[in-house]
Design a protein around this motif. Structure first.
Motif, PDB file in Angstrom:
ATOM      1  N   ASN A 251      32.648  79.525  14.568  1.00  0.00           N
ATOM      2  CA  ASN A 251      31.234  79.638  14.947  1.00  0.00           C
ATOM      3  C   ASN A 251      30.444  78.415  14.480  1.00  0.00           C
ATOM      4  OD1 ASN A 251      30.963  82.028  16.446  1.00  0.00           O
ATOM      5  ND2 ASN A 251      30.815  83.285  14.607  1.00  0.00           N
ATOM      6  N   GLU A 252      30.740  77.948  13.279  1.00  0.00           N
ATOM      7  CA  GLU A 252      30.079  76.736  12.775  1.00  0.00           C
ATOM      8  C   GLU A 252      30.424  75.542  13.659  1.00  0.00           C
ATOM      9  OE1 GLU A 252      29.981  73.887   8.792  1.00  0.00           O
ATOM     10  OE2 GLU A 252      30.762  75.930   8.610  1.00  0.00           O
ATOM     11  N   PHE A 253      31.678  75.472  14.077  1.00  0.00           N
ATOM     12  CA  PHE A 253      32.105  74.398  14.977  1.00  0.00           C
ATOM     13  C   PHE A 253      31.364  74.504  16.318  1.00  0.00           C
ATOM     14  CE2 PHE A 253      34.902  72.578  18.218  1.00  0.00           C
ATOM     15  CZ  PHE A 253      35.124  71.312  17.691  1.00  0.00           C
ATOM     16  N   ALA A 254      31.232  75.714  16.828  1.00  0.00           N
ATOM     17  CA  ALA A 254      30.509  75.918  18.088  1.00  0.00           C
ATOM     18  C   ALA A 254      29.065  75.461  17.950  1.00  0.00           C
ATOM     19  CB  ALA A 254      30.573  77.379  18.510  1.00  0.00           C
ATOM     20  N   GLU A 255      28.449  75.794  16.836  1.00  0.00           N
ATOM     21  CA  GLU A 255      27.070  75.369  16.597  1.00  0.00           C
ATOM     22  C   GLU A 255      26.972  73.851  16.566  1.00  0.00           C
ATOM     23  OE1 GLU A 255      24.146  78.323  14.305  1.00  0.00           O
ATOM     24  OE2 GLU A 255      25.547  77.252  13.015  1.00  0.00           O
ATOM     25  N   ALA A 256      27.913  73.215  15.869  1.00  0.00           N
ATOM     26  CA  ALA A 256      27.929  71.749  15.805  1.00  0.00           C
ATOM     27  C   ALA A 256      28.148  71.154  17.188  1.00  0.00           C
ATOM     28  CB  ALA A 256      29.028  71.282  14.846  1.00  0.00           C
ATOM     29  N   PHE A 257      29.071  71.721  17.938  1.00  0.00           N
ATOM     30  CA  PHE A 257      29.352  71.236  19.291  1.00  0.00           C
ATOM     31  C   PHE A 257      28.089  71.269  20.145  1.00  0.00           C
ATOM     32  CE2 PHE A 257      30.234  72.370  23.708  1.00  0.00           C
ATOM     33  CZ  PHE A 257      31.005  71.283  24.107  1.00  0.00           C
ATOM     34  N   TRP A 258      27.419  72.416  20.175  1.00  0.00           N
ATOM     35  CA  TRP A 258      26.224  72.530  21.014  1.00  0.00           C
ATOM     36  C   TRP A 258      25.104  71.632  20.505  1.00  0.00           C
ATOM     37  CZ3 TRP A 258      27.249  73.825  25.560  1.00  0.00           C
ATOM     38  CH2 TRP A 258      28.235  74.765  25.843  1.00  0.00           C
ATOM     39  N   THR A 259      25.035  71.419  19.187  1.00  0.00           N
ATOM     40  CA  THR A 259      24.042  70.503  18.620  1.00  0.00           C
ATOM     41  C   THR A 259      24.255  69.095  19.145  1.00  0.00           C
ATOM     42  OG1 THR A 259      23.790  71.843  16.634  1.00  0.00           O
ATOM     43  CG2 THR A 259      23.158  69.533  16.454  1.00  0.00           C
ATOM     44  N   THR A 260      25.515  68.677  19.260  1.00  0.00           N
ATOM     45  CA  THR A 260      25.790  67.321  19.754  1.00  0.00           C
ATOM     46  C   THR A 260      25.376  67.161  21.209  1.00  0.00           C
ATOM     47  OG1 THR A 260      28.061  67.746  20.508  1.00  0.00           O
ATOM     48  CG2 THR A 260      27.758  67.065  18.184  1.00  0.00           C
ATOM     49  N   LYS A 261      25.219  68.258  21.922  1.00  0.00           N
ATOM     50  CA  LYS A 261      24.773  68.224  23.319  1.00  0.00           C
ATOM     51  C   LYS A 261      23.283  68.531  23.443  1.00  0.00           C
ATOM     52  CE  LYS A 261      28.975  69.272  25.797  1.00  0.00           C
ATOM     53  NZ  LYS A 261      28.817  68.194  26.746  1.00  0.00           N
ATOM     54  N   ASP A 262      22.603  68.626  22.292  1.00  0.00           N
ATOM     55  CA  ASP A 262      21.179  68.970  22.251  1.00  0.00           C
ATOM     56  C   ASP A 262      20.889  70.305  22.931  1.00  0.00           C
ATOM     57  OD1 ASP A 262      20.498  66.596  20.851  1.00  0.00           O
ATOM     58  OD2 ASP A 262      20.498  65.478  22.733  1.00  0.00           O
ATOM     59  N   VAL A 263      21.808  71.239  22.754  1.00  0.00           N
ATOM     60  CA  VAL A 263      21.650  72.598  23.276  1.00  0.00           C
ATOM     61  C   VAL A 263      21.462  73.526  22.082  1.00  0.00           C
ATOM     62  CG1 VAL A 263      22.792  74.489  24.508  1.00  0.00           C
ATOM     63  CG2 VAL A 263      23.058  72.129  25.318  1.00  0.00           C
ATOM     64  N   GLY A 264      20.408  74.315  22.124  1.00  0.00           N
ATOM     65  CA  GLY A 264      20.159  75.273  21.058  1.00  0.00           C
ATOM     66  C   GLY A 264      21.183  76.401  21.093  1.00  0.00           C
ATOM     67  N   THR A 265      21.257  77.141  20.022  1.00  0.00           N
ATOM     68  CA  THR A 265      22.196  78.257  19.936  1.00  0.00           C
ATOM     69  C   THR A 265      21.482  79.489  19.406  1.00  0.00           C
ATOM     70  OG1 THR A 265      22.880  77.652  17.694  1.00  0.00           O
ATOM     71  CG2 THR A 265      24.191  76.755  19.519  1.00  0.00           C
ATOM     72  N   PHE A 266      22.127  80.612  19.576  1.00  0.00           N
ATOM     73  CA  PHE A 266      21.681  81.862  18.965  1.00  0.00           C
ATOM     74  C   PHE A 266      22.910  82.657  18.577  1.00  0.00           C
ATOM     75  CE2 PHE A 266      22.296  82.910  23.376  1.00  0.00           C
ATOM     76  CZ  PHE A 266      22.733  84.227  23.397  1.00  0.00           C
ATOM     77  N   ARG A 267      22.717  83.604  17.704  1.00  0.00           N
ATOM     78  CA  ARG A 267      23.814  84.460  17.254  1.00  0.00           C
ATOM     79  C   ARG A 267      23.578  85.869  17.777  1.00  0.00           C
ATOM     80  NH1 ARG A 267      26.978  82.642  12.780  1.00  0.00           N
ATOM     81  NH2 ARG A 267      26.538  80.454  12.415  1.00  0.00           N
ATOM     82  N   ALA A 268      24.665  86.472  18.229  1.00  0.00           N
ATOM     83  CA  ALA A 268      24.594  87.846  18.715  1.00  0.00           C
ATOM     84  C   ALA A 268      25.926  88.526  18.444  1.00  0.00           C
ATOM     85  CB  ALA A 268      24.277  87.867  20.209  1.00  0.00           C
ATOM     86  N   THR A 269      25.872  89.838  18.358  1.00  0.00           N
ATOM     87  CA  THR A 269      27.095  90.615  18.186  1.00  0.00           C
ATOM     88  C   THR A 269      27.797  90.699  19.534  1.00  0.00           C
ATOM     89  OG1 THR A 269      26.081  91.904  16.430  1.00  0.00           O
ATOM     90  CG2 THR A 269      28.039  92.847  17.464  1.00  0.00           C
ATOM     91  N   CYS A 270      29.083  90.354  19.540  1.00  0.00           N
ATOM     92  CA  CYS A 270      29.826  90.418  20.799  1.00  0.00           C
ATOM     93  C   CYS A 270      29.926  91.871  21.254  1.00  0.00           C
ATOM     94  CB  CYS A 270      31.196  89.760  20.674  1.00  0.00           C
ATOM     95  SG  CYS A 270      32.340  90.595  19.572  1.00  0.00           S
ATOM     96  N   PRO A 271      29.948  92.109  22.567  1.00  0.00           N
ATOM     97  CA  PRO A 271      29.877  93.478  23.084  1.00  0.00           C
ATOM     98  C   PRO A 271      31.212  94.214  23.161  1.00  0.00           C
ATOM     99  CG  PRO A 271      29.804  91.921  24.885  1.00  0.00           C
ATOM    100  CD  PRO A 271      29.839  91.105  23.609  1.00  0.00           C
TER     101      PRO A 271
END
Length: 166
Positions: free
Chosen positions: A133-153
């Motif tokens: 998840n931390e890697f995903a956050e970093a990845f999206w940060t490098t693309k200037d895309v914000g993120t959010f956290r949610a419980t998977c369904p």
């Protein structure tokens, strides 16, 4: 026969044979595959723990355990693979400038994935998911895309980082 013919031609003309490989020429990268693999590891660990509550395993239970262990290990390896591809193919100097700890994070994911393959302790799976998840956050940060956290369904119903795609 074709290889021999090409080798003969290359020697005659003085051409050196080279080979190239491109993992993802379309430049489509997304850490969701690694996240789903990490979630799967946790799910398999939970199912293995459910079997552990039985006093005696039937042959069918033993076969199920064998399949669960195999899948847990396969998905731990898949999480590692997906992260390695993004880190190795996508991360270049501009991405490292935005997230300078990327290599250390990837190394920690490799270690966590290996720990999941070696054991069935849920906390190891939770650590793998947290790092991915931390890697995903970093990845999206490098693309200037914000993120959010949610419980998977779906089980194991853990928190996952998702991109904010407006």
């Amino acid at each position: 026969m074709i290889r021999k013919l090409l080798a003969w031609y290359d020697r005659k003309v003085g051409v050196e044979t080279v080979a190239a490989h491109c993992d993802i020429p379309c430049k489509i990268y997304d850490p969701i595959s690694a996240q789903i693999a990490a979630l799967s590891v946790l799910r398999f660990m939970d199912l293995i723990a459910d079997l552990d509550t039985k006093d005696l395993l039937t042959v069918a239970d033993q076969a199920q355990l064998s399949r669960l262990v195999r899948e847990k290990e396969d998905h731990a390896e898949k999480a590692k693979h997906e992260v390695r591809v993004i880190w190795g193919d996508y991360f270049k100097q501009p991405q490292f400038d935005k997230y300078p700890d990327a290599s250390e994070l990837v190394h920690n994911i490799m270690l966590a994935g290996s720990a999941c393959k070696q054991g069935i302790e849920r906390d190891k799976g939770e650590k793998l998911l947290a790092l991915v998840n931390e890697f995903a956050e970093a990845f999206w940060t490098t693309k200037d895309v914000g993120t959010f956290r949610a419980t998977c369904p779906y089980p194991p119903q853990e928190t996952v980082v998702y991109p904010k795609l407006d």
